[in-house]
Write an enzyme that holds these catalytic residues in place. Structure first.
Site, PDB file in Angstrom:
ATOM      1  N   LYS A 181       0.854  -1.195   0.000  1.00  0.00           N
ATOM      2  CA  LYS A 181       0.000   0.000   0.000  1.00  0.00           C
ATOM      3  C   LYS A 181       0.890   1.246   0.000  1.00  0.00           C
ATOM      4  O   LYS A 181       1.038   1.940   1.015  1.00  0.00           O
ATOM      5  CB  LYS A 181      -0.954  -0.035   1.197  1.00  0.00           C
ATOM      6  CG  LYS A 181      -2.207   0.796   0.972  1.00  0.00           C
ATOM      7  CD  LYS A 181      -3.299   0.380   1.921  1.00  0.00           C
ATOM      8  CE  LYS A 181      -4.381   1.415   2.058  1.00  0.00           C
ATOM      9  NZ  LYS A 181      -5.104   1.721   0.834  1.00  0.00           N
ATOM     10  N   GLU A 214      -8.965  -5.987  -8.919  1.00  0.00           N
ATOM     11  CA  GLU A 214      -9.638  -5.194  -7.886  1.00  0.00           C
ATOM     12  C   GLU A 214     -10.121  -3.894  -8.505  1.00  0.00           C
ATOM     13  O   GLU A 214      -9.970  -3.681  -9.710  1.00  0.00           O
ATOM     14  CB  GLU A 214      -8.691  -4.934  -6.718  1.00  0.00           C
ATOM     15  CG  GLU A 214      -7.446  -4.158  -7.099  1.00  0.00           C
ATOM     16  CD  GLU A 214      -6.438  -4.022  -5.975  1.00  0.00           C
ATOM     17  OE1 GLU A 214      -6.821  -4.080  -4.790  1.00  0.00           O
ATOM     18  OE2 GLU A 214      -5.254  -3.842  -6.290  1.00  0.00           O
TER      19      GLU A 214
HETATM   20  C1  LIG Z   1      -6.150  -0.800  -4.113  1.00  0.00           C
HETATM   21  C2  LIG Z   1      -6.991  -1.164  -2.948  1.00  0.00           C
HETATM   22  N1  LIG Z   1      -7.606  -2.368  -2.919  1.00  0.00           N
HETATM   23  C3  LIG Z   1      -8.389  -2.743  -1.888  1.00  0.00           C
HETATM   24  C4  LIG Z   1      -8.606  -1.905  -0.811  1.00  0.00           C
HETATM   25  C5  LIG Z   1      -9.491  -2.343   0.329  1.00  0.00           C
HETATM   26  O1  LIG Z   1      -8.743  -2.469   1.502  1.00  0.00           O
HETATM   27  P1  LIG Z   1      -9.407  -2.259   2.946  1.00  0.00           P
HETATM   28  O2  LIG Z   1     -10.523  -3.203   3.045  1.00  0.00           O
HETATM   29  O3  LIG Z   1      -8.310  -2.560   3.894  1.00  0.00           O
HETATM   30  O4  LIG Z   1      -9.868  -0.849   2.993  1.00  0.00           O
HETATM   31  C6  LIG Z   1      -7.994  -0.640  -0.796  1.00  0.00           C
HETATM   32  C7  LIG Z   1      -8.189   0.279   0.325  1.00  0.00           C
HETATM   33  O5  LIG Z   1      -7.363   0.410   1.148  1.00  0.00           O
HETATM   34  C8  LIG Z   1      -7.161  -0.270  -1.881  1.00  0.00           C
HETATM   35  O6  LIG Z   1      -6.556   0.924  -1.900  1.00  0.00           O
END
Ligand SMILES: Cc1ncc(COP(=O)(O)O)c(C=O)c1O
Length: 329
Positions: A181, A214
């Site tokens: 991230k 995603e």
């Molecule tokens: C690219 C991406 N995919 C998926 C998610 C979903 O992650 P989370 O459930 O931890 O918010 C996020 C958000 O943080 C994201 O930035």
């Protein structure tokens, strides 16, 4: 920007502060508190929530972040978000400014100062300022920042009517970057802008093998025609904390006749298109139904019962589970 015939003055510190305040007056934001290791404390005036321009996170994207939710005055699932934060830091070769416990403590105390009882906490780790090079400056001190803010909000329509999405024309990040991230969200930003320009709500990344990836800042999941909740593997998409938690909670729906199973597997796009339900999952969106993808309806084109039931399970977990941390306001 000043007109071309205006003299460009060298500004005093007071003038810079006045300009920063003026900027925030013209562009109000809902930022309640900001901790910066570089400032050495917390500020509550958004005009003061600033970083040095040569911080590596700003000009090279050498930084990572994560976001946790504040629900009813408590922080939800912070440990899972910190696990991911530390994994992202390691893969990005970032030095931690302190221990996990110290960072957790700063996150909780910044939330307390904010006074916010609903919203989000986003925190970043940067390799620090000191040069405009590629590698971090020699002796650079890593920066840790925490922002408490209102959180992202999405239209009610997303939940009542469902979203319309498109397969993006932008390539998915290679796995190492997708699972980290980092502050490099250019593909995610471009994907969402592309969808909005087409009058849609969001985009969908595909992997090079033709499996579903995603969305911009959300994971995707599907309910097959025979009732199996399917989620893509976490090898080429971010391991969403919401997805991981929902995969634990979802088996409760098997007993209620809404699901027949739960699977994490590769999902070829053709299989996904035949799904009974398509879902977006994430800390900010929670669980939202997708009703149209690339101009074709998902099943009957209406939000389905699994989306509703998963949202209820998550909402309940966010208010009652043992994954909540009290904030000492
Ligand atoms: C690219 C991406 N995919 C998926 C998610 C979903 O992650 P989370 O459930 O931890 O918010 C996020 C958000 O943080 C994201 O930035």
């Amino acid at each position: 920007m000043p007109a071309t015939n205006t003299t460009l003055r060298t500004l005093s510190a007071d003038e810079v502060l006045a300009s920063l305040k003026d900027l925030r007056a013209r562009q109000p934001v809902q930022y309640s508190a900001f901790y910066s290791s570089q400032l050495g404390g917390i500020v509550t005036d958004p005009a003061l929530m600033v970083l040095p321009f040569d911080d590596h996170m700003v000009h090279r994207g050498h930084g990572i972040f994560d976001t946790a939710a504040i629900v009813n005055g408590r922080i939800y699932d912070l440990e899972a978000h910190l696990d991911r934060f530390l994994g992202s830091a390691e893969r990005s070769r970032l030095t931690l400014p302190g221990s996990r416990a110290e960072m957790r403590n700063i996150i909780i105390r910044t939330t307390a100062v904010s006074g916010r009882r609903e919203g989000a906490i986003r925190y970043w780790l940067s390799s620090g300022p000191g040069s405009l090079e590629l590698s971090p400056a020699a002796g650079a001190t890593p920066g840790f920042f925490v922002m408490v803010f209102a959180g992202l909000s999405y239209p009610d329509r997303w939940y009542t009517e469902g979203l319309r999405v498109m397969t993006t024309t932008y390539p998915i990040k290679p796995p190492l970057y997708a699972v980290t991230k980092a502050t490099n969200y250019l593909p995610n930003v471009l994907m969402q802008m592309e969808a909005k320009a087409a009058g849609l709500d969001n985009g969908v990344f595909m992997d090079p093998a033709g499996n579903v990836g995603e969305s911009s800042n959300m994971n995707l999941a599907f309910v097959t025609s025979d009732g199996v909740l399917r989620h893509p593997k976490f090898e080429h998409v971010l391991a969403g904390c919401t997805s991981l938690r929902l995969l634990e909670l979802a088996p409760a729906l098997i007993g209620r006749g809404l699901l027949t199973g739960v699977e994490v597997c590769d999902i070829p796009v053709d299989d996904a298109r035949g799904a009974r339900e398509m879902l977006l999952l994430g800390s900010s969106v929670k669980v939202a139904p997708v009703v149209e993808w690339d101009g074709r309806p998902i099943d009957d084109g209406l939000p389905g019962p699994v989306a509703r039931a998963l949202l209820q399970l998550l909402d309940n977990d966010m208010r009652t589970s043992d994954r909540l941390i009290d904030v000492p306001y």
